[in-house]
Design a protein around this motif. Structure first.
Motif, mmCIF file in Angstrom:
data_model
loop_
_atom_site.group_PDB
_atom_site.id
_atom_site.type_symbol
_atom_site.label_atom_id
_atom_site.label_comp_id
_atom_site.label_asym_id
_atom_site.label_seq_id
_atom_site.Cartn_x
_atom_site.Cartn_y
_atom_site.Cartn_z
ATOM 1 N N UNK A 1 103.115 -15.870 -100.056
ATOM 2 C CA UNK A 1 103.768 -15.049 -101.070
ATOM 3 C C UNK A 1 102.672 -14.601 -102.019
ATOM 4 N N UNK A 2 102.767 -13.355 -102.449
ATOM 5 C CA UNK A 2 101.733 -12.836 -103.329
ATOM 6 C C UNK A 2 102.166 -11.587 -104.051
ATOM 7 N N UNK A 3 101.418 -11.272 -105.093
ATOM 8 C CA UNK A 3 101.656 -10.085 -105.904
ATOM 9 C C UNK A 3 100.563 -9.071 -105.613
ATOM 10 N N UNK A 4 100.959 -7.843 -105.321
ATOM 11 C CA UNK A 4 100.006 -6.786 -104.991
ATOM 12 C C UNK A 4 99.282 -6.348 -106.261
ATOM 13 N N UNK B 1 94.933 -5.605 -102.049
ATOM 14 C CA UNK B 1 94.442 -6.830 -102.664
ATOM 15 C C UNK B 1 95.656 -7.541 -103.249
ATOM 16 N N UNK B 2 95.844 -8.794 -102.818
ATOM 17 C CA UNK B 2 97.024 -9.568 -103.191
ATOM 18 C C UNK B 2 96.585 -10.836 -103.915
ATOM 19 N N UNK C 1 103.825 -0.995 -99.712
ATOM 20 C CA UNK C 1 103.590 -2.009 -100.738
ATOM 21 C C UNK C 1 103.440 -1.318 -102.085
ATOM 22 N N UNK C 2 104.023 -1.922 -103.115
ATOM 23 C CA UNK C 2 103.977 -1.343 -104.449
ATOM 24 C C UNK C 2 103.164 -2.252 -105.370
ATOM 25 N N UNK C 3 102.209 -1.660 -106.062
ATOM 26 C CA UNK C 3 101.372 -2.413 -106.987
ATOM 27 C C UNK C 3 102.241 -3.109 -108.032
ATOM 28 N N UNK C 4 101.980 -4.401 -108.250
ATOM 29 C CA UNK C 4 102.730 -5.179 -109.230
ATOM 30 C C UNK C 4 103.934 -5.899 -108.664
ATOM 31 N N UNK D 1 107.376 -8.161 -93.934
ATOM 32 C CA UNK D 1 107.126 -7.955 -95.359
ATOM 33 C C UNK D 1 108.472 -7.753 -96.045
ATOM 34 N N UNK D 2 108.824 -8.681 -96.951
ATOM 35 C CA UNK D 2 110.065 -8.542 -97.728
ATOM 36 C C UNK D 2 109.770 -8.869 -99.188
ATOM 37 N N UNK D 3 110.534 -8.295 -100.109
ATOM 38 C CA UNK D 3 110.341 -8.643 -101.520
ATOM 39 C C UNK D 3 110.546 -10.143 -101.730
#
Length: 105
Positions: free
Chosen positions: A3-6, A21-22, A56-59, A82-84
């Protein structure tokens, strides 16, 4: 599975791959992926072979399941999972990471 934040997404000109970059929130099944310790907060660069997907959306934070590239780097192909990400998924993913693989190498 991670799990990570873009943090950033860059799409190269055709035929160049793009990159994301995550910032890692948690790592569940890493295989041979080289991730610095401690994992939480580490950044990981994912290669995006397709210019349009995955979207993928930044943030935003996601549950990501990709592959290892030939060079051992992280690869996120168009057919990657890939899922939210939602915090409620933390327990389910934690249980998944504890289960051993039943397949043969």
């Amino acid at each position: 599975v991670l799990t990570g934040t873009v943090k950033s997404v860059s799409r190269g000109p055709p035929p160049e791959p793009g990159w994301a970059v995550v910032s890692v929130l948690s790592l569940y099944k890493s295989g041979g992926l080289e991730v610095p310790q401690p994992t939480k907060g580490a950044t990981l660069r994912l290669q995006l072979p397709c210019r349009l997907c995955p979207a993928l959306k930044k943030g935003s934070s996601y549950v990501l399941m990709g592959r290892l590239g030939g060079d051992g780097g992280a690869l996120l192909p168009p057919d990657a999972f890939v899922v939210p990400y939602r915090p409620q998924q933390q327990q389910v993913l934690g249980n998944l990471s504890k289960k051993p693989c039943r397949g043969t190498p």
